[in-house]
Design a protein around this motif. Structure first.
Motif, PDB file in Angstrom:
ATOM      1  N   UNK A   1      18.026  19.248  16.469  1.00  0.00           N
ATOM      2  CA  UNK A   1      16.934  18.916  15.552  1.00  0.00           C
ATOM      3  C   UNK A   1      17.211  17.642  14.765  1.00  0.00           C
ATOM      4  N   UNK A   2      18.418  17.483  14.229  1.00  0.00           N
ATOM      5  CA  UNK A   2      18.725  16.305  13.423  1.00  0.00           C
ATOM      6  C   UNK A   2      18.642  15.014  14.246  1.00  0.00           C
ATOM      7  N   UNK A   3      19.071  15.093  15.512  1.00  0.00           N
ATOM      8  CA  UNK A   3      18.999  13.888  16.347  1.00  0.00           C
ATOM      9  C   UNK A   3      17.544  13.544  16.655  1.00  0.00           C
ATOM     10  N   UNK A   4      16.740  14.557  17.020  1.00  0.00           N
ATOM     11  CA  UNK A   4      15.325  14.313  17.293  1.00  0.00           C
ATOM     12  C   UNK A   4      14.625  13.784  16.045  1.00  0.00           C
ATOM     13  N   UNK A   5      14.953  14.351  14.902  1.00  0.00           N
ATOM     14  CA  UNK A   5      14.365  13.911  13.637  1.00  0.00           C
ATOM     15  C   UNK A   5      14.736  12.456  13.338  1.00  0.00           C
ATOM     16  N   UNK A   6      15.977  12.112  13.592  1.00  0.00           N
ATOM     17  CA  UNK A   6      16.443  10.750  13.346  1.00  0.00           C
ATOM     18  C   UNK A   6      15.679   9.749  14.221  1.00  0.00           C
ATOM     19  N   UNK A   7      15.448  10.107  15.485  1.00  0.00           N
ATOM     20  CA  UNK A   7      14.685   9.236  16.384  1.00  0.00           C
ATOM     21  C   UNK A   7      13.253   9.081  15.877  1.00  0.00           C
ATOM     22  N   UNK A   8      12.609  10.188  15.568  1.00  0.00           N
ATOM     23  CA  UNK A   8      11.212  10.150  15.137  1.00  0.00           C
ATOM     24  C   UNK A   8      11.034   9.383  13.826  1.00  0.00           C
ATOM     25  N   UNK A   9      12.005   9.471  12.968  1.00  0.00           N
ATOM     26  CA  UNK A   9      11.911   8.818  11.661  1.00  0.00           C
ATOM     27  C   UNK A   9      12.132   7.318  11.741  1.00  0.00           C
TER      28      UNK A   9
END
Length: 331
Positions: A278-286
């Protein structure tokens, strides 16, 4: 209409120029391409001008037979593709699949690879047996400066030497062991300054934090436009990314250059919704300002859990109308 158009028995292939026929042959495995030499005297030498070579040892019962055929193509005159043409011509593509059939000899495979590297191969695809990682990538590949695409599967890379891939734009790695140094994968990426397409699956790397390692990978790929990660990278032999707590993660002070201006597609295959995922996906999206498509291929889960994943990730899209993201949850 001419009689030629009216007569269905006209041999239309015969009137094609040699260059067109060679282009058609380039889409065939080399073994099939070679069999066209028996069609006629005109066809006999044409396959030797094909600059795309495709070998698979599964097409032959024993490695000795496979070895003889490959050598006949890349080394032995008068049948050698390499020696029968102008030495200034480069090999456009070389695909080699070896499933370690009876009599497999890595020394022979090294010689195959060395031969095409000497001819400035541009596209190199090597696929070894998926059951072991005993085959080491020859050092000659590390300085193959003509490469534009490199795809490797089920082998070991000795990272104690430097890599020099100034033209490489596509790098696909599947089940790779980096040997010699702990930061082998990052050293490889350092040698690919214009890399645009990166696909990683089951890489054996060493790091205390999978999440930080993934961000560091992005920092080594300033021109990256397409990123695909299958499941998660091995971290010290473990796939468990759920041990990373929310308080363990802090946004990096410097956003990787590829996220600021380059990355257009990101695919996370085998997404499990763990903290690390989740944190990696969130970092990409942000942070990915140019991101157009985000593909999430989730592991088989309950429909309600999948819905929760979708809602949680959707809340991470903070770029408004400037960001168009598509979520694809596939069982």
């Amino acid at each position: 209409m001419s009689s030629e158009h009216l007569n269905p028995t006209v041999d239309r292939i015969r009137v094609l120029p040699d260059s067109v026929i060679c282009h058609i042959l380039s889409f065939l495995p080399t073994k099939q391409s070679a069999t066209t030499s028996i069609l006629s005297k005109r066809w006999n030498p044409l396959w030797l001008s094909v600059l795309t070579l495709d070998f698979d040892d599964q097409n032959l019962r024993e490695f000795a037979t496979f070895r003889h055929f490959v050598y006949s193509v890349i080394r032995d005159p008068p049948l050698s593709v390499i020696t029968s043409r102008n030495n200034t011509q480069t090999i456009q593509s070389f695909l080699l699949k070896c499933d370690f059939s009876s009599g497999f000899d890595p020394h022979d495979v090294n010689r195959f690879i060395h031969a095409v590297v000497q001819r400035g191969v541009q596209y190199l695809n090597l696929e070894m047996s998926p059951f072991k990682l005993s085959f080491k990538l020859p050092l000659c590949v590390f300085s193959c400066s003509n490469l534009t695409a490199l795809k490797l599967k089920a082998l070991t890379i000795d990272c104690s030497s430097d890599f020099n891939f100034p033209l490489l734009k596509t790098l696909h790695l599947d089940t790779i062991l980096f040997d010699g140094v702990h930061d082998g994968f990052l050293r490889l990426l350092n040698g690919c300054p214009i890399l645009e397409d990166l696909e990683a699956k089951d890489l054996l790397v060493h790091s205390s934090s999978l999440l930080c390692y993934q961000i560091e990978v992005l920092q080594h790929c300033p021109k990256l436009q397409n990123l695909t990660i299958h499941e998660v990278l091995f971290v010290d032999g473990s796939r468990d990314g759920n041990g990373i707590k929310d308080i363990d993660w802090m946004d990096q002070p410097i956003v990787p250059e590829c996220l600021s201006s380059q990355l257009k597609t990101c695919s996370l295959i085998g997404y499990k919704g763990m903290n690390c995922d989740f944190h990696f996906a969130k970092y990409i999206l942000k942070n990915a300002k140019e991101l157009q498509t985000m593909t999430i291929n989730a592991s088989p889960v309950d429909i309600n859990i999948k819905l929760q994943m979708l809602i949680k990730l959707s809340l991470c899209c903070v770029q408004g109308d400037q960001l168009h993201v598509k979520f694809h949850f596939i069982d």
